[in-house]
Design a protein around this motif. Sequence first.
Motif, PDB file in Angstrom:
ATOM      1  N   GLU A   1      41.542  49.499  43.517  1.00 26.62           N
ATOM      2  CA  GLU A   1      41.446  49.015  41.982  1.00 26.62           C
ATOM      3  C   GLU A   1      40.456  49.326  41.701  1.00 26.62           C
ATOM      4  N   PHE A   2      39.359  48.025  42.252  1.00 29.18           N
ATOM      5  CA  PHE A   2      38.052  48.432  41.730  1.00 29.18           C
ATOM      6  C   PHE A   2      37.766  49.800  42.708  1.00 29.18           C
TER       7      PHE A   2
ATOM      8  N   VAL B   1      39.421  44.236  30.447  1.00 26.67           N
ATOM      9  CA  VAL B   1      37.285  43.646  30.282  1.00 26.67           C
ATOM     10  C   VAL B   1      37.215  44.681  30.927  1.00 26.67           C
ATOM     11  N   LYS B   2      35.922  45.377  30.522  1.00 25.25           N
ATOM     12  CA  LYS B   2      36.043  46.348  31.072  1.00 25.25           C
ATOM     13  C   LYS B   2      34.568  46.932  31.897  1.00 25.25           C
ATOM     14  N   LEU B   3      34.408  47.840  32.719  1.00 26.51           N
ATOM     15  CA  LEU B   3      33.489  47.830  33.304  1.00 26.51           C
ATOM     16  C   LEU B   3      32.072  48.345  32.617  1.00 26.51           C
ATOM     17  N   ASP B   4      30.943  47.939  33.316  1.00 29.62           N
ATOM     18  CA  ASP B   4      30.027  48.949  33.078  1.00 29.62           C
ATOM     19  C   ASP B   4      29.551  49.677  34.646  1.00 29.62           C
TER      20      ASP B   4
ATOM     21  N   CYS C   1      48.914  39.994  44.143  1.00 27.37           N
ATOM     22  CA  CYS C   1      47.233  40.814  44.066  1.00 27.37           C
ATOM     23  C   CYS C   1      47.761  40.653  45.813  1.00 27.37           C
ATOM     24  N   THR C   2      46.845  41.210  46.355  1.00 30.17           N
ATOM     25  CA  THR C   2      46.047  41.621  47.597  1.00 30.17           C
ATOM     26  C   THR C   2      44.368  42.172  48.025  1.00 30.17           C
ATOM     27  N   LEU C   3      43.859  41.811  47.884  1.00 28.79           N
ATOM     28  CA  LEU C   3      42.329  41.688  48.743  1.00 28.79           C
ATOM     29  C   LEU C   3      42.651  43.009  48.195  1.00 28.79           C
TER      30      LEU C   3
ATOM     31  N   LYS D   1      35.817  44.552  52.730  1.00 26.75           N
ATOM     32  CA  LYS D   1      34.976  43.681  52.804  1.00 26.75           C
ATOM     33  C   LYS D   1      34.019  43.498  52.268  1.00 26.75           C
ATOM     34  N   TYR D   2      33.775  44.786  51.406  1.00 28.77           N
ATOM     35  CA  TYR D   2      32.608  44.359  50.387  1.00 28.77           C
ATOM     36  C   TYR D   2      32.840  43.430  49.224  1.00 28.77           C
ATOM     37  N   LEU D   3      34.006  43.963  49.077  1.00 29.02           N
ATOM     38  CA  LEU D   3      34.602  43.172  47.758  1.00 29.02           C
ATOM     39  C   LEU D   3      34.595  41.836  48.055  1.00 29.02           C
TER      40      LEU D   3
END
Length: 349
Positions: free
Chosen positions: A269-270, A239-242, A261-263, A275-277
């Motif tokens: 990664e992103f 899945v690609k990001l715009d 996986c952790t927050l 906190k925002y994510l």
Amino acid sequence: MNRSEFREKMIPLSDYERHAKIRLEEHITALDALNTQELWENDKNGYPIFSNEGMTKIRDRTDDKLHSPVLREGTEDHLRMIYHHRFSKIPMHSTEFISLNYVYSGNLVIHFPEQAHSLNLHAGQLLFMNSGIVHGLDINTEEDIILGFQIEKEFLNEQLLYGLSGASPIIDFLVRTMSGQTSDFTFLIAGFEEDERMKNLIEDVFCEYLDPGPLSDQIVVNYVRQLIIYLVRNQSSLVKLDTKADIMAILCYIEDHYRTCTLRELSEEFHFNSKYLGNLIRKKSGKTFEQILSQVRMEKAVFYLLNTDLPVSEIASMCGYSNLSFFYKKFKEKNGYLPKQYREMNRCV
């Protein structure tokens, strides 16, 4: 028409494509060649919006009916199939419909506004794109055979998605997106390079669509429904990001990396503050990161319990739980029974 006949019809260059090769060398786009500018409205940035109505009219603009976007009437005109002509440069545009393009052979190049790098799909890959996403397509060589579907949301809702569901948060989210609900989903790329079934299925759809017989509409609908099922269960989907965070990409990453996986890892990664994510995930999915991760881990644990003879301690470790007591506690909270009890009860059914 059988598959062999379809390939014999599809692979040779048509007269239209021979002229298209010359036009491409002269930098004339596919829209300019067909003189279709008056069919489209432009968005606020000046990009044309390919409408469902306009697509039904393009057929009258070319003598090359094999490569026109409406191959025949039927399915209440909510599904169009197209064999994109080679040597075609389609400029930046968006669509009213959901599009699906399969790279039968060669390559497909996709451009996006304000992005330096293009995507280059190769044979066996499939691009599934939501409506309203501005992009351009390049089909540059004789080897580049691209088979496409233009799916109106009404057709998707009423015919293809009835009863389609899944325990995976990715599948659930994709079904909601495909049902026309508001979402940030942009597009995904699924890989079927090692799966001949997708190629065979798409050939069968086009054979039926080009050479219809009794009950062809129903057969086509069932073929496309099977295609969608292959798509949503594909485990190699990228899945690609715009320009904005795509919640589906985040969910996909969690499912692929559920064991560790952790927050914090996710935010790195992103490229977001943790906190925002976390707030973004809760806003877009209705669940916290911890709830989604726990759901995925529990689904994996149930799968291993019911489909393998692995000891519970090993399953717990495989699912990301280093503390066995904590795993027992969370499993019982979720499923009502301890793991061994759950395995024994469900294997006896």
